[in-house]
Design a protein around this motif. Sequence first.
Motif, PDB file in Angstrom:
ATOM      1  N   SER A  19      -2.519  -6.150   2.074  1.00  0.00           N
ATOM      2  CA  SER A  19      -2.987  -5.218   3.108  1.00  0.00           C
ATOM      3  C   SER A  19      -2.013  -5.187   4.281  1.00  0.00           C
ATOM      4  O   SER A  19      -1.826  -4.138   4.919  1.00  0.00           O
ATOM      5  N   GLU A  23       0.016  -1.997   5.749  1.00  0.00           N
ATOM      6  CA  GLU A  23      -0.047  -1.691   7.179  1.00  0.00           C
ATOM      7  C   GLU A  23       1.350  -1.557   7.772  1.00  0.00           C
ATOM      8  O   GLU A  23       1.606  -0.659   8.581  1.00  0.00           O
ATOM      9  N   TYR A  97      -7.086   3.092   2.515  1.00  0.00           N
ATOM     10  CA  TYR A  97      -6.363   2.886   3.772  1.00  0.00           C
ATOM     11  C   TYR A  97      -5.670   4.168   4.221  1.00  0.00           C
ATOM     12  O   TYR A  97      -5.797   4.578   5.385  1.00  0.00           O
ATOM     13  N   SER A 246     -13.954   8.340   4.397  1.00  0.00           N
ATOM     14  CA  SER A 246     -13.163   7.625   5.396  1.00  0.00           C
ATOM     15  C   SER A 246     -13.024   8.362   6.727  1.00  0.00           C
ATOM     16  O   SER A 246     -13.036   7.718   7.790  1.00  0.00           O
ATOM     17  N   ARG A 260      -6.825  -1.725   8.935  1.00  0.00           N
ATOM     18  CA  ARG A 260      -6.676  -2.680   7.832  1.00  0.00           C
ATOM     19  C   ARG A 260      -7.998  -3.362   7.530  1.00  0.00           C
ATOM     20  O   ARG A 260      -8.368  -3.542   6.367  1.00  0.00           O
ATOM     21  N   TYR A 264      -9.026  -1.011   4.211  1.00  0.00           N
ATOM     22  CA  TYR A 264      -8.590  -1.913   3.131  1.00  0.00           C
ATOM     23  C   TYR A 264      -9.638  -3.007   2.918  1.00  0.00           C
ATOM     24  O   TYR A 264      -9.988  -3.361   1.787  1.00  0.00           O
TER      25      TYR A 264
END
Length: 480
Positions: A19, A23, A97, A246, A260, A264
């Motif tokens: 993750s 990022e 993400y 999302s 994150r 994620y």
Amino acid sequence: MVTFLASLLLLVVGYMTYSKVVERVFVINDNQKTPAYTKQDGMDYMPMSWWKGSLIQLLNIAGLGPIFGAVAGALYGPVAFIWIVFGCIFAGAVHDYFSGMLSLRHGGTQYPSLVGRYLGNGMKTAINVLSIILMILVAAAFTAGPAQLIAQITPLSFTAGLVIVFIYFLLAAILPINRIIGKIYPLFGAILIFMAGAIAVALLFGEAPIPNLTLENLHPGELPIWPLLMVTISCGAISGFHSTQSPIVARTMKKESEGRKIFYGAMVAEGIITLIWAAAAMTFFHGTEGLQAAIAAGGPAGVVNEVSSSLLGTLGGVLAILGVIILPITTGDTALRSSRMILTEMVSKRMNTEKRSVSLILSFAVAAPMFYLSTIDYSFLWRYVGWTNQVVATVMLWTAASYLLKEARNHWIAGVPAMFMTGVVCTYIFYAPEGFGMDYTISMIIGFTLTAIIGCIYAWQILRHKRMTEENGVTVSQVS
């Protein structure tokens, strides 16, 4: 048991390590104000704590998906663990993400608009239609079960149960996000996590051994692993429905570094829940043949009820009832809310969509077909949810890859899983009965041929962008 514990560990390690890679590739900027502040409207855009956003995201993307999908996917045996772990870490969590962070970066925009920005308006139009269809199908497929259970445990009829559920859907869709969703979702998220955790503890300390990894296909119906497993277990590995959800939370984030943990992290949490229920289904019924008999007798809901009641006693029975009623409802309400938000973006140039009456009209426009479809056979609806869901997921991964390619960053983290999912959906559409129902070998040939063609287009785009950056005198390392 070793495979199960190793899979849990890999999911945790995946979050802690990969993750951060994702990022870094995206490049966060906490100095940039988020849409929750720049567009605050008291409806969809309003600041919310990251932990509350994480639990809302988990409920938005989960519902009964990681439970029912895990139960059905467990019919293939422990090989399902591989797909859950690696699908979640390298495909599903990356998908979630970027769907959340790109929405955040572009003012809280909806998924179809992101597709249009990076893949063209033609694809945007197709995805607008496909996204609305997907959310209608998901809400309808998940609504019948709660209504049936309400009819069984109360004097109300099935139709009355549906009406109650849809009244709630409309309220959740048109009221400010902090009125209903922001208040009750964290509690329901905690119930989902507690339920899965309790099942995991019962499995680990139970007498029946959790099966270890074998690459053998144990499906009693001898259905092929590729590509059916990747469509059967979507929530918990990768699901296109998540990209429509999302933006709801993206509009409430206080800063980019929360992404994150929210996007994620919620996907990894869903992967863990899926892993637990897949293991429970394989273990409790002593193999896939016993599981198939249980599904045939009572459906996925019956399996959940039997496992919960037997492993957790009275508490398990209560949790099972709560789960079968609450969790699918929390999927349907945000599906309706997302549909309203997408339709609002579509018509925003033609009317004043700030009026509450317009939101109500748009919500009713989507709720009507949802209500009708919820009265027909669940299994029929779910077949179509499967492939539309994974097509949407594939397009989102390509959108992320196109964004990263345009920004001269490591596009492979999205491009590789996009290629994999392209192979899945291309093969599935030709093989599945809800698709063309063709011979398996022929479907494989056509599917991989189409995937190769799309791969060539991807390679051409890579060379094109490389040539453009060289002509402009800018290297990838300088940009990233």
